[in-house]
Design a protein around this motif. Structure first.
Motif, PDB file in Angstrom:
ATOM      1  N   GLU A   1       0.875  -1.152  -0.076  1.00 38.62           N
ATOM      2  CA  GLU A   1       0.072   0.010   0.055  1.00 38.62           C
ATOM      3  C   GLU A   1       0.843   1.421   0.058  1.00 38.62           C
ATOM      4  O   GLU A   1       1.105   1.857   0.947  1.00 38.62           O
ATOM      5  N   ILE A   2       1.245   1.727  -1.216  1.00 38.92           N
ATOM      6  CA  ILE A   2       1.986   2.742  -1.449  1.00 38.92           C
ATOM      7  C   ILE A   2       1.216   3.906  -2.215  1.00 38.92           C
ATOM      8  O   ILE A   2       0.770   3.500  -3.429  1.00 38.92           O
ATOM      9  N   GLU A   3       1.089   5.038  -1.557  1.00 43.10           N
ATOM     10  CA  GLU A   3       0.695   5.946  -2.431  1.00 43.10           C
ATOM     11  C   GLU A   3       1.466   6.859  -3.391  1.00 43.10           C
ATOM     12  O   GLU A   3       2.814   7.108  -2.785  1.00 43.10           O
ATOM     13  N   MET A   4       1.048   7.319  -4.581  1.00 41.99           N
ATOM     14  CA  MET A   4       2.275   7.627  -5.356  1.00 41.99           C
ATOM     15  C   MET A   4       1.470   9.266  -5.759  1.00 41.99           C
ATOM     16  O   MET A   4       0.290   9.341  -6.164  1.00 41.99           O
ATOM     17  N   ARG A   5       2.177  10.291  -5.808  1.00 42.87           N
ATOM     18  CA  ARG A   5       1.985  11.714  -6.241  1.00 42.87           C
ATOM     19  C   ARG A   5       2.702  12.075  -7.189  1.00 42.87           C
ATOM     20  O   ARG A   5       4.063  12.010  -6.924  1.00 42.87           O
TER      21      ARG A   5
ATOM     22  N   ASP B   1       4.459   5.760   2.355  1.00 40.35           N
ATOM     23  CA  ASP B   1       3.933   4.502   2.908  1.00 40.35           C
ATOM     24  C   ASP B   1       2.700   4.691   3.980  1.00 40.35           C
ATOM     25  O   ASP B   1       2.291   5.993   4.159  1.00 40.35           O
ATOM     26  N   LEU B   2       2.434   3.902   4.558  1.00 43.14           N
ATOM     27  CA  LEU B   2       1.197   3.803   5.465  1.00 43.14           C
ATOM     28  C   LEU B   2       1.526   4.868   6.697  1.00 43.14           C
ATOM     29  O   LEU B   2       0.726   5.239   7.165  1.00 43.14           O
TER      30      LEU B   2
ATOM     31  N   ARG C   1       1.022   3.169 -11.342  1.00 46.10           N
ATOM     32  CA  ARG C   1       1.350   2.991  -9.977  1.00 46.10           C
ATOM     33  C   ARG C   1       2.536   2.631  -9.888  1.00 46.10           C
ATOM     34  O   ARG C   1       3.349   2.544 -10.614  1.00 46.10           O
TER      35      ARG C   1
ATOM     36  N   SER D   1      -2.824  13.810 -12.128  1.00 46.18           N
ATOM     37  CA  SER D   1      -3.501  12.627 -11.800  1.00 46.18           C
ATOM     38  C   SER D   1      -2.950  11.802 -12.868  1.00 46.18           C
ATOM     39  O   SER D   1      -3.317  12.063 -14.063  1.00 46.18           O
TER      40      SER D   1
END
Length: 219
Positions: free
Chosen positions: A122-126, A163-164, A139, A135
Protein backbone atom coordinates in the motif's frame (compact mmCIF):
# COMPACT_ATOMS: atom_id res chain seq x y z
CA UNK A 1 -18.71 -12.83 52.41
CA UNK A 2 -18.86 -11.28 48.94
CA UNK A 3 -19.91 -13.11 45.79
CA UNK A 4 -18.39 -11.62 42.64
CA UNK A 5 -19.53 -13.12 39.36
CA UNK A 6 -18.56 -10.28 37.05
CA UNK A 7 -14.99 -10.04 35.76
CA UNK A 8 -13.45 -6.60 35.41
CA UNK A 9 -13.67 -4.74 32.13
CA UNK A 10 -10.57 -3.13 30.64
CA UNK A 11 -9.91 -1.03 27.56
CA UNK A 12 -6.34 -0.42 26.46
CA UNK A 13 -5.53 2.84 24.69
CA UNK A 14 -2.33 3.30 22.73
CA UNK A 15 -1.14 5.29 19.74
CA UNK A 16 -3.49 6.65 17.10
CA UNK A 17 -3.17 4.58 13.96
CA UNK A 18 -1.66 1.24 13.06
CA UNK A 19 1.45 2.65 11.35
CA UNK A 20 3.50 5.38 13.04
CA UNK A 21 6.60 7.44 12.41
CA UNK A 22 6.79 8.78 15.96
CA UNK A 23 5.04 8.01 19.24
CA UNK A 24 5.42 9.42 22.77
CA UNK A 25 5.23 5.94 24.32
CA UNK A 26 2.16 6.60 26.49
CA UNK A 27 -0.22 3.71 27.23
CA UNK A 28 -3.52 4.36 29.00
CA UNK A 29 -6.24 1.98 30.10
CA UNK A 30 -9.70 2.25 31.59
CA UNK A 31 -10.94 -0.39 34.05
CA UNK A 32 -14.48 -1.00 35.24
CA UNK A 33 -14.61 -3.13 38.41
CA UNK A 34 -17.09 -3.02 41.31
CA UNK A 35 -15.29 -5.04 44.02
CA UNK A 36 -11.70 -3.98 43.52
CA UNK A 37 -8.52 -5.04 41.75
CA UNK A 38 -5.78 -7.27 43.05
CA UNK A 39 -3.35 -7.54 40.15
CA UNK A 40 -2.56 -6.11 36.72
CA UNK A 41 0.33 -6.49 34.29
CA UNK A 42 1.44 -5.45 30.81
CA UNK A 43 3.01 -7.75 28.24
CA UNK A 44 5.07 -5.81 25.70
CA UNK A 45 6.33 -7.85 22.75
CA UNK A 46 6.21 -10.97 24.90
CA UNK A 47 7.92 -9.47 27.98
CA UNK A 48 5.80 -9.10 31.14
CA UNK A 49 5.82 -6.01 33.38
CA UNK A 50 4.00 -5.91 36.72
CA UNK A 51 2.07 -2.72 37.33
CA UNK A 52 0.97 -0.71 40.30
CA UNK A 53 -2.74 0.04 40.40
CA UNK A 54 -2.26 2.95 38.05
CA UNK A 55 -3.85 3.67 34.68
CA UNK A 56 -0.90 4.72 32.56
CA UNK A 57 2.53 3.50 31.54
CA UNK A 58 5.31 4.91 29.34
CA UNK A 59 7.14 2.67 26.91
CA UNK A 60 10.45 4.20 25.91
CA UNK A 61 12.71 3.63 22.88
CA UNK A 62 10.67 1.16 20.89
CA UNK A 63 12.53 0.10 17.78
CA UNK A 64 11.12 0.12 14.26
CA UNK A 65 8.87 -2.79 13.48
CA UNK A 66 5.71 -4.53 14.66
CA UNK A 67 4.76 -4.30 18.35
CA UNK A 68 2.08 -5.95 20.47
CA UNK A 69 0.93 -4.76 23.91
CA UNK A 70 -1.43 -6.71 26.14
CA UNK A 71 -2.87 -5.86 29.55
CA UNK A 72 -4.04 -8.46 32.10
CA UNK A 73 -6.32 -7.40 34.97
CA UNK A 74 -7.53 -9.53 37.90
CA UNK A 75 -9.99 -8.54 40.60
CA UNK A 76 -10.01 -9.57 44.26
CA UNK A 77 -12.34 -12.46 43.46
CA UNK A 78 -9.83 -13.98 41.04
CA UNK A 79 -11.77 -13.07 37.91
CA UNK A 80 -9.66 -11.62 35.10
CA UNK A 81 -9.81 -10.09 31.67
CA UNK A 82 -7.41 -8.87 28.98
CA UNK A 83 -7.19 -6.38 26.15
CA UNK A 84 -4.58 -6.04 23.43
CA UNK A 85 -3.40 -3.52 20.84
CA UNK A 86 -0.80 -3.74 18.08
CA UNK A 87 0.90 -1.28 15.75
CA UNK A 88 3.98 -0.78 13.58
CA UNK A 89 6.65 1.89 14.00
CA UNK A 90 8.14 2.82 10.65
CA UNK A 91 10.66 5.64 10.29
CA UNK A 92 12.15 4.60 6.95
CA UNK A 93 10.90 6.05 3.63
CA UNK A 94 9.87 3.44 1.05
CA UNK A 95 12.69 2.11 -1.12
CA UNK A 96 12.49 3.77 -4.54
CA UNK A 97 15.42 4.95 -6.67
CA UNK A 98 15.76 6.34 -10.18
CA UNK A 99 15.94 3.86 -13.02
CA UNK A 100 18.74 3.46 -15.56
CA UNK A 101 18.20 5.46 -17.68
CA UNK A 102 15.96 7.60 -15.53
CA UNK A 103 14.76 9.85 -18.39
CA UNK A 104 14.04 8.95 -22.03
CA UNK A 105 13.25 11.67 -24.57
CA UNK A 106 11.60 10.99 -27.93
CA UNK A 107 10.55 14.27 -29.49
CA UNK A 108 7.92 15.69 -27.17
CA UNK A 109 7.31 12.36 -25.44
CA UNK A 110 9.11 12.02 -22.11
CA UNK A 111 9.39 8.82 -20.07
CA UNK A 112 10.75 8.62 -16.54
CA UNK A 113 11.68 5.43 -14.70
CA UNK A 114 12.22 4.23 -11.14
CA UNK A 115 13.19 1.04 -9.34
CA UNK A 116 11.42 -0.33 -6.27
CA UNK A 117 13.08 -2.48 -3.62
CA UNK A 118 10.21 -2.43 -1.13
CA UNK A 119 7.80 -5.23 -0.24
CA UNK A 120 5.14 -2.79 0.94
CA UNK A 121 1.92 -3.12 -1.04
CA UNK A 122 0.00 0.00 0.00
CA UNK A 123 2.15 2.82 -1.36
CA UNK A 124 0.54 6.10 -2.40
CA UNK A 125 2.06 7.92 -5.37
CA UNK A 126 1.80 11.64 -6.19
CA UNK A 127 3.17 13.28 -9.34
CA UNK A 128 4.03 16.97 -9.71
CA UNK A 129 4.82 18.44 -13.14
CA UNK A 130 6.42 21.86 -12.91
CA UNK A 131 4.91 22.32 -9.45
CA UNK A 132 1.36 21.27 -10.34
CA UNK A 133 0.00 17.94 -9.21
CA UNK A 134 -1.16 15.66 -12.00
CA UNK A 135 -3.44 12.66 -11.91
CA UNK A 136 -1.60 9.90 -13.76
CA UNK A 137 -2.71 6.44 -14.76
CA UNK A 138 0.29 4.79 -13.15
CA UNK A 139 1.13 2.82 -10.02
CA UNK A 140 4.33 2.56 -8.00
CA UNK A 141 4.97 -1.01 -9.16
CA UNK A 142 4.72 0.04 -12.83
CA UNK A 143 8.30 1.33 -12.68
CA UNK A 144 7.71 4.49 -14.66
CA UNK A 145 5.31 6.76 -16.53
CA UNK A 146 5.15 8.75 -19.77
CA UNK A 147 4.20 12.32 -20.63
CA UNK A 148 3.02 12.83 -24.23
CA UNK A 149 2.97 16.12 -26.15
CA UNK A 150 5.17 17.86 -23.60
CA UNK A 151 5.60 21.58 -24.29
CA UNK A 152 9.08 22.69 -25.36
CA UNK A 153 11.27 24.10 -22.58
CA UNK A 154 12.79 23.13 -19.24
CA UNK A 155 10.70 20.96 -16.91
CA UNK A 156 10.89 19.41 -13.45
CA UNK A 157 8.92 16.33 -12.46
CA UNK A 158 8.73 15.19 -8.83
CA UNK A 159 7.33 11.80 -7.88
CA UNK A 160 6.48 11.12 -4.24
CA UNK A 161 6.06 7.62 -2.80
CA UNK A 162 4.25 7.63 0.57
CA UNK A 163 3.93 4.62 2.87
CA UNK A 164 1.20 3.91 5.43
CA UNK A 165 3.13 5.62 8.24
CA UNK A 166 3.52 8.81 6.18
CA UNK A 167 7.21 8.45 5.23
CA UNK A 168 7.93 10.09 1.87
CA UNK A 169 10.51 9.18 -0.75
CA UNK A 170 10.73 11.88 -3.43
CA UNK A 171 12.47 11.48 -6.79
CA UNK A 172 13.21 14.54 -8.94
CA UNK A 173 13.63 14.47 -12.72
CA UNK A 174 14.86 17.51 -14.68
CA UNK A 175 14.85 17.63 -18.47
CA UNK A 176 14.49 19.92 -21.49
CA UNK A 177 12.21 19.36 -24.47
CA UNK A 178 13.32 20.93 -27.77
CA UNK A 179 10.95 22.27 -30.40
CA UNK A 180 10.01 19.69 -33.00
CA UNK A 181 10.69 21.74 -36.15
CA UNK A 182 9.80 18.94 -38.54
CA UNK A 183 6.42 18.46 -36.89
CA UNK A 184 5.77 22.20 -36.96
CA UNK A 185 6.78 22.35 -40.65
CA UNK A 186 4.49 19.44 -41.47
CA UNK A 187 1.63 21.14 -39.64
CA UNK A 188 2.28 24.39 -41.51
CA UNK A 189 2.48 22.53 -44.81
CA UNK A 190 -0.80 20.81 -44.08
CA UNK A 191 -2.40 24.16 -43.26
CA UNK A 192 -1.09 25.63 -46.55
CA UNK A 193 -2.56 22.76 -48.57
CA UNK A 194 -5.98 23.29 -47.04
CA UNK A 195 -5.74 27.04 -47.74
CA UNK A 196 -4.88 26.44 -51.41
CA UNK A 197 -7.73 23.95 -51.73
CA UNK A 198 -10.13 26.48 -50.22
CA UNK A 199 -8.97 29.20 -52.63
CA UNK A 200 -9.51 26.86 -55.59
CA UNK A 201 -13.05 26.14 -54.42
CA UNK A 202 -13.75 29.86 -54.09
CA UNK A 203 -12.41 30.54 -57.61
CA UNK A 204 -14.51 27.71 -59.07
CA UNK A 205 -17.59 29.02 -57.24
CA UNK A 206 -17.00 32.57 -58.58
CA UNK A 207 -16.48 31.22 -62.11
CA UNK A 208 -19.75 29.29 -61.97
CA UNK A 209 -21.61 32.40 -60.79
CA UNK A 210 -20.09 34.51 -63.56
CA UNK A 211 -20.98 31.86 -66.15
CA UNK A 212 -24.60 31.80 -65.00
CA UNK A 213 -24.80 35.61 -65.08
CA UNK A 214 -23.34 35.80 -68.63
CA UNK A 215 -25.84 33.22 -69.96
CA UNK A 216 -28.77 35.16 -68.51
CA UNK A 217 -27.55 38.40 -70.13
CA UNK A 218 -27.34 36.73 -73.56
CA UNK A 219 -30.97 35.69 -73.25
Amino acid sequence: FIVDLNPPEVELEGPDGLHLIEWNGLINWNITEEMGLSFQKLTIDGVEYSLSLDSRYYIMDLEEGYHSIKIFVEDIGGLNTTDEISFTIDKTPPGFTKGEPDITLAGRTVSIAWISDTDEEEIEMRVFFDGEERSMNARPKDGGLTFAETAPGDHIVKVQFIDLAGNIRELTYEFSVKEDKKKDDDENEGSNIWLIFLLILIIIFIAIIMFIVMRRRKR
